[in-house]
Design a protein around this motif. Structure first.
Motif, PDB file in Angstrom:
ATOM      1  N   SER A   1      -3.287 -34.185 -12.748  1.00 29.20           N
ATOM      2  CA  SER A   1      -4.441 -33.295 -12.907  1.00 29.20           C
ATOM      3  C   SER A   1      -4.017 -31.832 -12.957  1.00 29.20           C
ATOM      4  CB  SER A   1      -5.431 -33.499 -11.755  1.00 29.20           C
ATOM      5  OG  SER A   1      -5.987 -34.792 -11.787  1.00 29.20           O
ATOM      6  N   ALA A   2      -2.905 -31.506 -12.291  1.00 31.52           N
ATOM      7  CA  ALA A   2      -2.417 -30.131 -12.253  1.00 31.52           C
ATOM      8  C   ALA A   2      -1.482 -29.808 -13.419  1.00 31.52           C
ATOM      9  CB  ALA A   2      -1.698 -29.882 -10.931  1.00 31.52           C
ATOM     10  N   GLY A   3      -1.350 -30.737 -14.357  1.00 36.09           N
ATOM     11  CA  GLY A   3      -0.488 -30.499 -15.512  1.00 36.09           C
ATOM     12  C   GLY A   3       0.976 -30.780 -15.254  1.00 36.09           C
ATOM     13  N   ILE A   4       1.272 -31.432 -14.133  1.00 36.09           N
ATOM     14  CA  ILE A   4       2.645 -31.798 -13.794  1.00 36.09           C
ATOM     15  C   ILE A   4       2.951 -33.173 -14.388  1.00 36.09           C
ATOM     16  CG2 ILE A   4       4.191 -32.373 -11.873  1.00 36.09           C
ATOM     17  CD1 ILE A   4       2.457 -30.462 -10.138  1.00 36.09           C
ATOM     18  N   LYS A   5       4.156 -33.340 -14.895  1.00 43.56           N
ATOM     19  CA  LYS A   5       4.580 -34.625 -15.441  1.00 43.56           C
ATOM     20  C   LYS A   5       5.565 -35.265 -14.474  1.00 43.56           C
ATOM     21  CE  LYS A   5       3.973 -33.124 -20.224  1.00 43.56           C
ATOM     22  NZ  LYS A   5       4.617 -32.922 -21.556  1.00 43.56           N
ATOM     23  N   PRO A   6       5.086 -36.194 -13.641  1.00 46.67           N
ATOM     24  CA  PRO A   6       5.953 -36.771 -12.608  1.00 46.67           C
ATOM     25  C   PRO A   6       7.274 -37.296 -13.112  1.00 46.67           C
ATOM     26  CG  PRO A   6       3.692 -37.386 -12.216  1.00 46.67           C
ATOM     27  CD  PRO A   6       3.710 -36.697 -13.549  1.00 46.67           C
ATOM     28  N   ALA A   7       7.263 -38.027 -14.210  1.00 44.74           N
ATOM     29  CA  ALA A   7       8.502 -38.616 -14.710  1.00 44.74           C
ATOM     30  C   ALA A   7       9.515 -37.561 -15.139  1.00 44.74           C
ATOM     31  CB  ALA A   7       8.199 -39.546 -15.885  1.00 44.74           C
ATOM     32  N   LYS A   8       9.049 -36.346 -15.412  1.00 41.99           N
ATOM     33  CA  LYS A   8       9.916 -35.268 -15.893  1.00 41.99           C
ATOM     34  C   LYS A   8      10.144 -34.183 -14.851  1.00 41.99           C
ATOM     35  CE  LYS A   8      10.064 -31.635 -19.443  1.00 41.99           C
ATOM     36  NZ  LYS A   8       9.340 -31.027 -20.588  1.00 41.99           N
ATOM     37  N   ASP A   9       9.112 -33.843 -14.095  1.00 40.75           N
ATOM     38  CA  ASP A   9       9.143 -32.644 -13.254  1.00 40.75           C
ATOM     39  C   ASP A   9       9.519 -32.881 -11.798  1.00 40.75           C
ATOM     40  OD1 ASP A   9       8.297 -31.208 -15.482  1.00 40.75           O
ATOM     41  OD2 ASP A   9       6.176 -31.428 -14.983  1.00 40.75           O
ATOM     42  N   ALA A  10       9.476 -34.112 -11.321  1.00 40.38           N
ATOM     43  CA  ALA A  10       9.734 -34.366  -9.904  1.00 40.38           C
ATOM     44  C   ALA A  10      11.191 -34.114  -9.540  1.00 40.38           C
ATOM     45  CB  ALA A  10       9.364 -35.798  -9.553  1.00 40.38           C
ATOM     46  N   LEU A  11      11.404 -33.489  -8.387  1.00 42.82           N
ATOM     47  CA  LEU A  11      12.761 -33.359  -7.835  1.00 42.82           C
ATOM     48  C   LEU A  11      13.247 -34.736  -7.399  1.00 42.82           C
ATOM     49  CD1 LEU A  11      12.388 -30.155  -5.607  1.00 42.82           C
ATOM     50  CD2 LEU A  11      13.091 -30.302  -8.009  1.00 42.82           C
ATOM     51  N   VAL A  12      12.377 -35.486  -6.752  1.00 44.30           N
ATOM     52  CA  VAL A  12      12.629 -36.888  -6.424  1.00 44.30           C
ATOM     53  C   VAL A  12      11.321 -37.629  -6.629  1.00 44.30           C
ATOM     54  CG1 VAL A  12      14.501 -36.430  -4.802  1.00 44.30           C
ATOM     55  CG2 VAL A  12      12.162 -36.558  -3.951  1.00 44.30           C
ATOM     56  N   LEU A  13      11.410 -38.888  -7.041  1.00 42.41           N
ATOM     57  CA  LEU A  13      10.220 -39.656  -7.368  1.00 42.41           C
ATOM     58  C   LEU A  13      10.299 -41.018  -6.690  1.00 42.41           C
ATOM     59  CD1 LEU A  13       7.686 -39.321  -9.185  1.00 42.41           C
ATOM     60  CD2 LEU A  13       8.922 -40.538 -10.982  1.00 42.41           C
ATOM     61  N   GLU A  14       9.178 -41.451  -6.187  1.00 46.01           N
ATOM     62  CA  GLU A  14       9.084 -42.741  -5.518  1.00 46.01           C
ATOM     63  C   GLU A  14       9.442 -43.874  -6.465  1.00 46.01           C
ATOM     64  OE1 GLU A  14       5.684 -43.991  -2.413  1.00 46.01           O
ATOM     65  OE2 GLU A  14       5.002 -43.804  -4.478  1.00 46.01           O
ATOM     66  N   SER A  15      10.151 -44.848  -5.960  1.00 48.53           N
ATOM     67  CA  SER A  15      10.509 -46.013  -6.765  1.00 48.53           C
ATOM     68  C   SER A  15       9.316 -46.954  -6.897  1.00 48.53           C
ATOM     69  CB  SER A  15      11.677 -46.763  -6.128  1.00 48.53           C
ATOM     70  OG  SER A  15      11.904 -47.988  -6.794  1.00 48.53           O
ATOM     71  N   ALA A  16       9.145 -47.505  -8.095  1.00 51.65           N
ATOM     72  CA  ALA A  16       8.055 -48.457  -8.317  1.00 51.65           C
ATOM     73  C   ALA A  16       8.427 -49.864  -7.870  1.00 51.65           C
ATOM     74  CB  ALA A  16       7.680 -48.468  -9.795  1.00 51.65           C
ATOM     75  N   LYS A  17       9.693 -50.104  -7.622  1.00 50.58           N
ATOM     76  CA  LYS A  17      10.155 -51.446  -7.287  1.00 50.58           C
ATOM     77  C   LYS A  17       9.622 -51.884  -5.923  1.00 50.58           C
ATOM     78  CE  LYS A  17      14.349 -54.265  -7.019  1.00 50.58           C
ATOM     79  NZ  LYS A  17      15.828 -54.287  -7.109  1.00 50.58           N
ATOM     80  N   ASN A  18       8.951 -53.030  -5.900  1.00 45.42           N
ATOM     81  CA  ASN A  18       8.403 -53.624  -4.671  1.00 45.42           C
ATOM     82  C   ASN A  18       7.491 -52.656  -3.906  1.00 45.42           C
ATOM     83  OD1 ASN A  18       9.911 -56.024  -5.085  1.00 45.42           O
ATOM     84  ND2 ASN A  18      11.713 -55.058  -4.172  1.00 45.42           N
ATOM     85  N   SER A  19       6.784 -51.816  -4.635  1.00 42.82           N
ATOM     86  CA  SER A  19       5.939 -50.824  -3.979  1.00 42.82           C
ATOM     87  C   SER A  19       4.635 -51.440  -3.482  1.00 42.82           C
ATOM     88  CB  SER A  19       5.611 -49.686  -4.951  1.00 42.82           C
ATOM     89  OG  SER A  19       4.684 -48.783  -4.355  1.00 42.82           O
ATOM     90  N   PRO A  20       4.207 -51.090  -2.252  1.00 43.07           N
ATOM     91  CA  PRO A  20       2.908 -51.552  -1.751  1.00 43.07           C
ATOM     92  C   PRO A  20       1.770 -50.619  -2.145  1.00 43.07           C
ATOM     93  CG  PRO A  20       4.022 -50.355  -0.016  1.00 43.07           C
ATOM     94  CD  PRO A  20       4.960 -50.339  -1.226  1.00 43.07           C
ATOM     95  N   TYR A  21       2.066 -49.634  -2.992  1.00 42.87           N
ATOM     96  CA  TYR A  21       1.105 -48.562  -3.243  1.00 42.87           C
ATOM     97  C   TYR A  21       0.382 -48.666  -4.589  1.00 42.87           C
ATOM     98  CZ  TYR A  21       3.496 -46.573   0.779  1.00 42.87           C
ATOM     99  OH  TYR A  21       4.027 -46.382   2.022  1.00 42.87           O
ATOM    100  N   GLY A  22       0.318 -49.879  -5.150  1.00 45.54           N
ATOM    101  CA  GLY A  22      -0.437 -50.055  -6.374  1.00 45.54           C
ATOM    102  C   GLY A  22      -1.915 -49.746  -6.170  1.00 45.54           C
ATOM    103  N   ASN A  23      -2.535 -49.103  -7.139  1.00 42.82           N
ATOM    104  CA  ASN A  23      -3.952 -48.738  -7.059  1.00 42.82           C
ATOM    105  C   ASN A  23      -4.812 -49.858  -7.644  1.00 42.82           C
ATOM    106  OD1 ASN A  23      -4.239 -45.127  -7.257  1.00 42.82           O
ATOM    107  ND2 ASN A  23      -2.731 -46.372  -6.197  1.00 42.82           N
TER     108      ASN A  23
END
Length: 276
Positions: free
Chosen positions: A212-234
């Motif tokens: 929403s803030a115009g940030i691109k997580p896949a590009k702009d994050a210093l570190v990004l949470e791994s999607a593997k085995n994540s319990p945080y699916g919406n």
């Protein structure tokens, strides 16, 4: 035509919640078996409402579903509105957050189908690499229990801090056992973390607020949470007892369709990841 009503937290707080939401919602008691009329779904603007609006515009009519989307800026009202029947369902949260919400507020919201993951990320307007964070740097983190713990676990997974053994979904800065950079933590509402980036050295931001803030997580994050085995699916969620609502079943099927998967992959380019 988009069938979306935007409700800000400030506006909702200014009035009586029960009256305001009943006036604009379905007004149907959740225990009712009357499943006629539109399915009204509460959602965060990005990406949840965007995904729902794609369904409404491209898939719902053919499936015989009258879908209405109501946008909310916060993480509280969508659940309370679902609980009191002002809306029929919501789409914005993950299981640890819902478990904490139900336990603390006595609500009875249950998941229907998991749709996507928004990786949590660490961002900064002041440094380009995580190693460049200086000693004593201030990091903003969400102030709700589950997202704060999730943020701290992200930092721990990337070697910035160490959490005590057993620190789970209620971890706080008090559970930090090692902090080699002497990081300081500023707890703010999840919706404000992206806006705090000019005032802190770095911030951990939920994926929907980053986008929403115009940030691109896949590009702009210093570190990004791994999607593997994540319990945080919406997921799509309803009040317990409404899982068999035929309208909810139709929406669950549409949200996990090949068309929605392609929409998510094309639009968000890895910043939102399909979970089906």
């Amino acid at each position: 035509m988009r069938n979306t009503a935007k409700l800000s937290t400030a506006v909702l707080a200014a009035g009586a919640l029960a009256f305001g939401l009943t006036a604009c919602g379905s007004g149907k008691d959740s225990a009712s078996s009357d499943y006629s009329g539109p399915l009204i779904v509460a959602a965060s603007p990005t990406p949840h409402a965007e995904i729902l609006n794609f369904v409404e515009k491209n898939l719902a009519k053919k499936a015989g579903l009258d879908l209405q989307v109501k946008e909310f800026q916060d993480y509280i009202v969508p659940n309370t509105a679902t609980e009191d029947g002002s809306v029929d369902a919501n789409y914005f949260q993950n299981q640890p957050y819902l478990d904490d919400f139900n336990n603390k507020r006595g609500t009875h919201i249950v998941p229907v189908v998991t749709v996507h993951l928004e990786p949590l990320g660490l961002y900064s307007h002041k440094v380009k690499k995580v190693d460049a964070l200086k000693s004593g740097a201030t990091v903003a983190v969400p102030n709700d229990a589950v997202n704060e713990a999730r943020a701290l676990k992200l930092l721990a997974a990337n070697g910035l801090i160490t959490l005590k053994d057993g620190a789970g979904n209620e971890a706080t800065p008090q559970d930090i056992t090692k902090n080699p950079k002497n990081l300081k933590f500023k707890e703010v509402e999840a919706a404000q973390t992206a806006r705090s980036l000019d005032d802190v050295d770095a911030a951990v931001v939920n994926g929907n607020y980053a986008i929403s803030a115009g940030i691109k997580p896949a590009k702009d994050a210093l570190v990004l949470e791994s999607a593997k085995n994540s319990p945080y699916g919406n997921f799509l969620a309803v009040k317990k007892g409404n899982e068999k609502d035929p309208r909810v079943k139709k929406l669950a099927k549409l949200l996990t369709s090949p068309e929605v998967k392609k929409f998510i992959e094309d639009k968000y380019q890895g910043s939102v990841i399909p979970s089906f």
